[in-house]
Design an enzyme around this catalytic site. Structure first.
Site, PDB file in Angstrom:
ATOM      1  N   SER A 110       0.855  -1.192   0.000  1.00  0.00           N
ATOM      2  CA  SER A 110       0.000   0.000   0.000  1.00  0.00           C
ATOM      3  C   SER A 110       0.888   1.238   0.000  1.00  0.00           C
ATOM      4  O   SER A 110       2.032   1.198   0.466  1.00  0.00           O
ATOM      5  CB  SER A 110      -0.853  -0.041   1.260  1.00  0.00           C
ATOM      6  OG  SER A 110      -1.330   1.240   1.560  1.00  0.00           O
ATOM      7  N   SER A 111       0.332   2.362  -0.456  1.00  0.00           N
ATOM      8  CA  SER A 111       1.112   3.608  -0.480  1.00  0.00           C
ATOM      9  C   SER A 111       1.400   4.122   0.930  1.00  0.00           C
ATOM     10  O   SER A 111       2.263   4.983   1.100  1.00  0.00           O
ATOM     11  CB  SER A 111       0.376   4.677  -1.276  1.00  0.00           C
ATOM     12  OG  SER A 111      -0.868   4.934  -0.687  1.00  0.00           O
ATOM     13  N   CYS A 112       0.704   3.581   1.944  1.00  0.00           N
ATOM     14  CA  CYS A 112       0.937   4.071   3.313  1.00  0.00           C
ATOM     15  C   CYS A 112       2.273   3.593   3.872  1.00  0.00           C
ATOM     16  O   CYS A 112       2.648   3.969   4.978  1.00  0.00           O
ATOM     17  CB  CYS A 112      -0.206   3.703   4.231  1.00  0.00           C
ATOM     18  SG  CYS A 112      -0.277   1.966   4.572  1.00  0.00           S
ATOM     19  N   TYR A 139      -0.355  -0.951  10.472  1.00  0.00           N
ATOM     20  CA  TYR A 139      -0.660  -1.559   9.166  1.00  0.00           C
ATOM     21  C   TYR A 139       0.524  -1.364   8.212  1.00  0.00           C
ATOM     22  O   TYR A 139       0.953  -2.300   7.518  1.00  0.00           O
ATOM     23  CB  TYR A 139      -1.915  -0.887   8.617  1.00  0.00           C
ATOM     24  CG  TYR A 139      -2.343  -1.288   7.238  1.00  0.00           C
ATOM     25  CD1 TYR A 139      -2.990  -2.497   7.010  1.00  0.00           C
ATOM     26  CD2 TYR A 139      -2.143  -0.431   6.151  1.00  0.00           C
ATOM     27  CE1 TYR A 139      -3.406  -2.853   5.735  1.00  0.00           C
ATOM     28  CE2 TYR A 139      -2.559  -0.780   4.878  1.00  0.00           C
ATOM     29  CZ  TYR A 139      -3.190  -1.985   4.675  1.00  0.00           C
ATOM     30  OH  TYR A 139      -3.607  -2.337   3.420  1.00  0.00           O
ATOM     31  N   LYS A 143       3.008  -4.010   6.249  1.00  0.00           N
ATOM     32  CA  LYS A 143       3.194  -4.019   4.787  1.00  0.00           C
ATOM     33  C   LYS A 143       4.685  -3.897   4.422  1.00  0.00           C
ATOM     34  O   LYS A 143       5.147  -4.530   3.474  1.00  0.00           O
ATOM     35  CB  LYS A 143       2.395  -2.875   4.141  1.00  0.00           C
ATOM     36  CG  LYS A 143       0.895  -3.104   4.185  1.00  0.00           C
ATOM     37  CD  LYS A 143       0.528  -4.268   3.294  1.00  0.00           C
ATOM     38  CE  LYS A 143      -0.948  -4.530   3.216  1.00  0.00           C
ATOM     39  NZ  LYS A 143      -1.257  -5.772   2.493  1.00  0.00           N
ATOM     40  N   HIS A 186     -13.190   3.605   2.927  1.00  0.00           N
ATOM     41  CA  HIS A 186     -12.302   4.623   2.366  1.00  0.00           C
ATOM     42  C   HIS A 186     -13.138   5.758   1.772  1.00  0.00           C
ATOM     43  O   HIS A 186     -14.356   5.689   1.710  1.00  0.00           O
ATOM     44  CB  HIS A 186     -11.414   3.984   1.283  1.00  0.00           C
ATOM     45  CG  HIS A 186     -10.391   3.038   1.835  1.00  0.00           C
ATOM     46  ND1 HIS A 186     -10.233   1.757   1.356  1.00  0.00           N
ATOM     47  CD2 HIS A 186      -9.468   3.189   2.814  1.00  0.00           C
ATOM     48  CE1 HIS A 186      -9.255   1.156   2.035  1.00  0.00           C
ATOM     49  NE2 HIS A 186      -8.780   1.998   2.914  1.00  0.00           N
TER      50      HIS A 186
HETATM   51  N1  LIG Z   1      -8.501  -0.882  -1.089  1.00  0.00           N
HETATM   52  C1  LIG Z   1      -7.520  -0.035  -1.319  1.00  0.00           C
HETATM   53  O1  LIG Z   1      -7.711   1.163  -1.551  1.00  0.00           O
HETATM   54  C2  LIG Z   1      -6.099  -0.523  -1.326  1.00  0.00           C
HETATM   55  C3  LIG Z   1      -5.099   0.409  -1.547  1.00  0.00           C
HETATM   56  C4  LIG Z   1      -3.795   0.006  -1.543  1.00  0.00           C
HETATM   57  C5  LIG Z   1      -3.499  -1.322  -1.322  1.00  0.00           C
HETATM   58  N2  LIG Z   1      -4.468  -2.226  -1.109  1.00  0.00           N
HETATM   59  C6  LIG Z   1      -4.055  -3.602  -0.841  1.00  0.00           C
HETATM   60  O2  LIG Z   1      -4.691  -4.531  -1.689  1.00  0.00           O
HETATM   61  C7  LIG Z   1      -4.901  -5.742  -0.970  1.00  0.00           C
HETATM   62  C8  LIG Z   1      -6.357  -6.141  -1.061  1.00  0.00           C
HETATM   63  O3  LIG Z   1      -7.155  -5.081  -0.550  1.00  0.00           O
HETATM   64  P1  LIG Z   1      -8.731  -5.058  -0.782  1.00  0.00           P
HETATM   65  O4  LIG Z   1      -9.128  -3.629  -0.806  1.00  0.00           O
HETATM   66  O5  LIG Z   1      -9.106  -5.979  -1.861  1.00  0.00           O
HETATM   67  O6  LIG Z   1      -9.235  -5.643   0.631  1.00  0.00           O
HETATM   68  P2  LIG Z   1     -10.570  -6.457   0.943  1.00  0.00           P
HETATM   69  O7  LIG Z   1     -11.632  -6.132  -0.042  1.00  0.00           O
HETATM   70  O8  LIG Z   1     -10.842  -6.232   2.397  1.00  0.00           O
HETATM   71  O9  LIG Z   1     -10.121  -7.959   0.715  1.00  0.00           O
HETATM   72  C9  LIG Z   1      -9.236  -8.603   1.565  1.00  0.00           C
HETATM   73  C10 LIG Z   1      -9.568 -10.074   1.527  1.00  0.00           C
HETATM   74  O10 LIG Z   1      -8.681 -10.755   2.428  1.00  0.00           O
HETATM   75  C11 LIG Z   1      -9.421 -11.714   3.146  1.00  0.00           C
HETATM   76  N3  LIG Z   1      -8.834 -11.977   4.459  1.00  0.00           N
HETATM   77  C12 LIG Z   1      -8.628 -11.110   5.472  1.00  0.00           C
HETATM   78  N4  LIG Z   1      -8.106 -11.746   6.522  1.00  0.00           N
HETATM   79  C13 LIG Z   1      -7.968 -13.057   6.166  1.00  0.00           C
HETATM   80  C14 LIG Z   1      -7.501 -14.206   6.828  1.00  0.00           C
HETATM   81  N5  LIG Z   1      -7.046 -14.149   8.100  1.00  0.00           N
HETATM   82  N6  LIG Z   1      -7.513 -15.369   6.170  1.00  0.00           N
HETATM   83  C15 LIG Z   1      -7.980 -15.456   4.900  1.00  0.00           C
HETATM   84  N7  LIG Z   1      -8.435 -14.398   4.210  1.00  0.00           N
HETATM   85  C16 LIG Z   1      -8.436 -13.207   4.861  1.00  0.00           C
HETATM   86  C17 LIG Z   1     -10.777 -11.077   3.327  1.00  0.00           C
HETATM   87  O11 LIG Z   1     -11.739 -12.042   3.621  1.00  0.00           O
HETATM   88  P3  LIG Z   1     -12.907 -11.704   4.687  1.00  0.00           P
HETATM   89  O12 LIG Z   1     -13.549 -10.453   4.185  1.00  0.00           O
HETATM   90  O13 LIG Z   1     -13.780 -12.908   4.663  1.00  0.00           O
HETATM   91  O14 LIG Z   1     -12.190 -11.483   5.991  1.00  0.00           O
HETATM   92  C18 LIG Z   1     -10.986 -10.404   1.985  1.00  0.00           C
HETATM   93  O15 LIG Z   1     -11.573 -11.273   1.057  1.00  0.00           O
HETATM   94  C19 LIG Z   1      -4.417  -5.511   0.441  1.00  0.00           C
HETATM   95  O16 LIG Z   1      -3.116  -6.010   0.581  1.00  0.00           O
HETATM   96  C20 LIG Z   1      -4.382  -4.030   0.563  1.00  0.00           C
HETATM   97  O17 LIG Z   1      -3.388  -3.597   1.448  1.00  0.00           O
HETATM   98  C21 LIG Z   1      -5.784  -1.868  -1.103  1.00  0.00           C
END
Ligand SMILES: NC(=O)c1ccc[n+]([C@@H]2O[C@H](COP(=O)([O-])OP(=O)(O)OC[C@H]3O[C@@H](n4cnc5c(N)ncnc54)[C@H](OP(=O)(O)O)[C@@H]3O)[C@@H](O)[C@H]2O)c1
Length: 324
Positions: A110-112, A139, A143, A186
């Site tokens: 992540s950018s953070c 967090y 990362k 967000h």
């Molecule tokens: N969203 C953004 O703006 C953003 C920006 C920068 C980077 N990212 C990065 O992109 C990645 C995905 O983000 P996202 O936005 O897609 O998040 P998300 O929609 O919350 O998806 C995360 C997934 O991980 C699963 N998960 C969490 N804890 C788990 C565990 N203990 N065991 C198995 N599965 C687990 C969740 O399942 P459950 O929901 O069932 O727990 C969910 O399906 C992350 O690494 C994040 O840091 C996201």
């Protein structure tokens, strides 16, 4: 380098916003052997369960898009869960992927990870040059540890075992599959919800905290998925040319930013809200500018394609589908 379309690919977090887009992207590219597990089926913080999974499945590639993710409120309220769960997931997946002979893995950060006062736009070499933003420090530390896990396995095992673990650092992502929780979301999903509810209730105005002048960057989730597959498939010589053994992550951004005011006006238009947008100047603004330097991935040949109005239109339809 073209990859065999029958390669077994494990996408961790396939029901999340980014993970589901990566699955869509891989399917669109003709990959036929995608392995997934829900959180209920495989808790990635459970080392023994992760070990058993990798030993049984033995995938050829891994996309690590599972994480505990949230906005400022969630990060501030649950710092222990954010650092513990993210560290455990990364350590378990990277180590047991390695033990099961996985050569190619992509870690999503992540950018953070960048210091609060990093020069703008934030380039990859800003990592570990200053203090992090306090609200999401746990967090961000997790990362950063994820990047360093991948690098350390590369440094120790690339020669002997052919390990090639890469990391991408996305800017703010939005699109279908987003989290619209009233407190834990967000900025884009929060604005979609607020303008939609104001439209439904015929409210005369929507009040937004701050001056509306801070600048932020937003990337559509399918662009992020395309970038993930692009980086995974990059020829190793090209990846190595644009990274260093101890600075191996690649930024993935839209390439330009906009003010929160412009963002709010665009969301308002897409949702079709007719009232006023009021900015409450008495409330804090946050960092004035947060933009990624994406020169490296651009030089390697990847660019974002989806502009905000188009991406928001799909996101809003997804919000309506989820909430109706
Ligand atoms: N969203 C953004 O703006 C953003 C920006 C920068 C980077 N990212 C990065 O992109 C990645 C995905 O983000 P996202 O936005 O897609 O998040 P998300 O929609 O919350 O998806 C995360 C997934 O991980 C699963 N998960 C969490 N804890 C788990 C565990 N203990 N065991 C198995 N599965 C687990 C969740 O399942 P459950 O929901 O069932 O727990 C969910 O399906 C992350 O690494 C994040 O840091 C996201």
């Amino acid at each position: 380098m073209s990859i065999n379309k029958n390669t077994k690919i494990y996408v961790a977090g396939h029901r999340g916003m980014v993970g589901s887009a990566i699955v869509r992207q891989l399917q669109a590219k003709g990959f036929t052997n995608i392995v997934t597990r829900t959180h209920a089926e495989l808790d990635l913080t459970n080392q023994h369960a992760v070990q058993t999974f990798f030993q049984e499945e033995r995938p050829g590639q891994v996309y690590l898009a599972a994480a505990k993710v949230g906005g400022i409120h969630a990060n501030n309220t649950y710092p222990a869960e954010f650092i513990y769960q993210n560290l455990m997931m990364e350590a378990n997946v990277v180590h047991h992927a390695f033990q099961a002979g996985v050569k190619k893995l992509l870690f999503l950060g992540s950018s953070c990870i960048y210091p609060k006062m990093a020069p703008q736009p934030m380039a990859e070499d800003a990592l570990l040059t200053g203090k992090l933003e306090a609200t999401n420090e746990p967090y961000a530390i997790a990362k950063i540890a994820g990047i360093k896990l991948c690098e350390s396995y590369n440094r120790q095992y690339s020669q002997s075992h052919g390990v090639d673990y890469r990391s991408v650092m996305p800017t703010n992502i939005y699109g279908p599959g987003d989290n619209y929780h009233p407190e834990n979301s967000h900025v884009i999903p929060a604005l979609i919800r607020r303008f939609h509810e104001a439209k439904e209730k015929n409210l005369p105005e929507v009040v937004i905290w701050g001056t509306g002048t801070p600048m932020r960057e937003f990337l559509y989730v399918d662009d992020m998925a395309a970038a993930s597959v692009f980086v995974m498939e990059l020829d190793k010589a090209v990846y190595d040319q644009h990274t260093q053994p101890m600075q191996s992550h690649i930024n993935v951004g839209f390439g330009s930013d906009m003010t929160i005011k412009e963002l709010a006006e665009t969301v308002c238009q897409v949702v079709g809200y007719q009232g006023q947008i009021i900015f409450d100047n008495s409330k804090p603004d946050g960092t004035p500018k947060k933009l990624m330097n994406s020169a490296s991935i651009n030089e390697m040949g990847w660019y974002a394609k989806v502009g905000l109005p188009d991406g928001l239109a799909v996101a809003y339809q997804d919000f309506l589908r989820i909430t109706n």
